[in-house]
Design an enzyme around this catalytic site. Sequence first.
Site, PDB file in Angstrom:
ATOM      1  CE  LYS A   1      -4.399  -0.111   0.743  1.00 14.54           C
ATOM      2  NZ  LYS A   1      -5.251  -0.822  -0.195  1.00 14.54           N
TER       3      LYS A   1
ATOM      4  CB  THR B   1      -2.397  -3.687  -0.495  1.00 13.80           C
ATOM      5  OG1 THR B   1      -3.745  -3.442  -0.880  1.00 13.80           O
ATOM      6  CG2 THR B   1      -1.661  -4.420  -1.593  1.00 13.80           C
TER       7      THR B   1
ATOM      8  CG  PHE C   1     -18.110  21.155  12.230  1.00 16.56           C
ATOM      9  CD1 PHE C   1     -18.332  22.496  11.935  1.00 16.56           C
ATOM     10  CD2 PHE C   1     -18.760  20.196  11.463  1.00 16.56           C
ATOM     11  CE1 PHE C   1     -19.170  22.879  10.896  1.00 16.56           C
ATOM     12  CE2 PHE C   1     -19.602  20.566  10.422  1.00 16.56           C
ATOM     13  CZ  PHE C   1     -19.807  21.911  10.143  1.00 16.56           C
TER      14      PHE C   1
ATOM     15  NE  ARG D   1     -13.306  20.629  13.259  1.00 12.93           N
ATOM     16  CZ  ARG D   1     -13.923  21.083  12.180  1.00 12.93           C
ATOM     17  NH1 ARG D   1     -14.502  20.236  11.335  1.00 12.93           N
ATOM     18  NH2 ARG D   1     -13.983  22.367  11.923  1.00 12.93           N
TER      19      ARG D   1
ATOM     20  CD  GLN E   1     -17.590  27.212   7.451  1.00 15.10           C
ATOM     21  OE1 GLN E   1     -16.920  26.575   8.263  1.00 15.10           O
ATOM     22  NE2 GLN E   1     -18.493  26.619   6.688  1.00 15.10           N
TER      23      GLN E   1
ATOM     24  CG  HIS F   1     -11.818  16.554   5.914  1.00 16.28           C
ATOM     25  ND1 HIS F   1     -12.497  17.472   6.687  1.00 16.28           N
ATOM     26  CD2 HIS F   1     -12.282  16.722   4.654  1.00 16.28           C
ATOM     27  CE1 HIS F   1     -13.340  18.149   5.938  1.00 16.28           C
ATOM     28  NE2 HIS F   1     -13.234  17.724   4.693  1.00 16.28           N
TER      29      HIS F   1
HETATM   30  O1  LIG Z   1     -15.285  23.718   9.901  1.00 18.25           O
HETATM   31  C1  LIG Z   1     -16.084  23.085   9.191  1.00 18.25           C
HETATM   32  N1  LIG Z   1     -16.995  23.749   8.440  1.00 18.25           N
HETATM   33  C2  LIG Z   1     -17.926  23.121   7.656  1.00 18.25           C
HETATM   34  O2  LIG Z   1     -18.756  23.778   6.978  1.00 18.25           O
HETATM   35  C3  LIG Z   1     -17.858  21.718   7.626  1.00 18.25           C
HETATM   36  N2  LIG Z   1     -18.590  20.782   6.968  1.00 18.25           N
HETATM   37  C4  LIG Z   1     -18.104  19.575   7.314  1.00 18.25           C
HETATM   38  O3  LIG Z   1     -18.524  18.476   6.877  1.00 18.25           O
HETATM   39  N3  LIG Z   1     -17.078  19.710   8.194  1.00 18.25           N
HETATM   40  C5  LIG Z   1     -16.903  21.038   8.400  1.00 18.25           C
HETATM   41  N4  LIG Z   1     -16.030  21.738   9.170  1.00 18.25           N
END
Ligand SMILES: O=c1[nH]c(=O)c2[nH]c(=O)[nH]c2[nH]1
Length: 323
Positions: free
Chosen positions: A28, A73, A182, A199, A247, A275
């Site tokens: 992998k 793998t 979030f 997170r 945001q 992510h």
């Molecule tokens: O900070 C985030 N804003 C989002 O609008 C969003 N949407 C999502 O799936 N994860 C996150 N995280």
Amino acid sequence: MTVRPQPGRPAASRSSRPVMLGQNQYGKAENRVVKITREGATHHIKDLNVSVALSGDMEEVHYSGSNANVLPTDTTKNTVFAFAKEHGIESAEQFGIHLARHFVTSQEPIHQARIRIEEYAWERIPASDANSQFIGADEVKHSFVRQGQETRLTQITYDGERWEVVSGLKDLVVMNSTNSEFWGYVKDKYTTLPEAYDRILATQVAARWRFNWTDDEQRMPQWETSYKQVKKHMLEAFAETYSLSLQQTLYQMGARIINHRAEIDEVRFSLPNKHHFLVDLEPFGLKNDNEVYFAADRPYGLIEATVLRDGCEPRIPEDLTNL
Ligand SMILES: O=c1[nH]c(=O)c2[nH]c(=O)[nH]c2[nH]1
């Protein structure tokens, strides 16, 4: 009825084969493993890209399709993540040695393991003066900027009358290993995302900022100082914002620049949400206590916005690649 091919039919003897298999390996590639080690409030990151290539008695899988000697793998991938938890990642070399030894000594048909590792280096984000007094340290203990220079950008337009200077940067990679949540978002029948109360927040900043300088030589900004200061405020705001969404962090980064730098009226950001998914280590009897993450490269959330000084007009184009 589908007639399945029969794997593992006795292979014709080597000498009778008109076409021979040459060097082969499998595994992998590019397992993006991020390990966070927490010493109280001080976090340490190891961020690796690990590629596994195994070779040995693998003629049959190629000749007849018999998988009897094939460690999947997928298993090699799982092993990388499980080892990050079980053995930790002290160094890329030590981690690679553990993995290579494991594959060769635990699987008889595997005679050679090649582990290639790229390591991404991170340094801590310095705290702002105000925050360093508050936290009693010069650095934020869970905020990092990836080593290696970002690319600095500028665009100058002059039509004989008006100047417009828009500067910026791209590829400034930052991460907070905590202080990001979030939750409370809209849920419809397609929503599966679990709410997150602690997170990783990571992004690769692309930003442009527009100077309000027009043509007065006396009031020309100090371009070098300005760039350093904008970057500093951007990083400090990223590190010091307790984030409920990317945001919100974006807005804080822009607001901090507008509030501290009188020469700038408008900032636009394009922030991919890089992510990091917690790896499920339960199937291997291991508990993942927010330590081992899979750093996904795509798809990614893409959060983009302009932050403006009150009363100013937005002029930076929506799509930063058009600038
Ligand atoms: O900070 C985030 N804003 C989002 O609008 C969003 N949407 C999502 O799936 N994860 C996150 N995280």
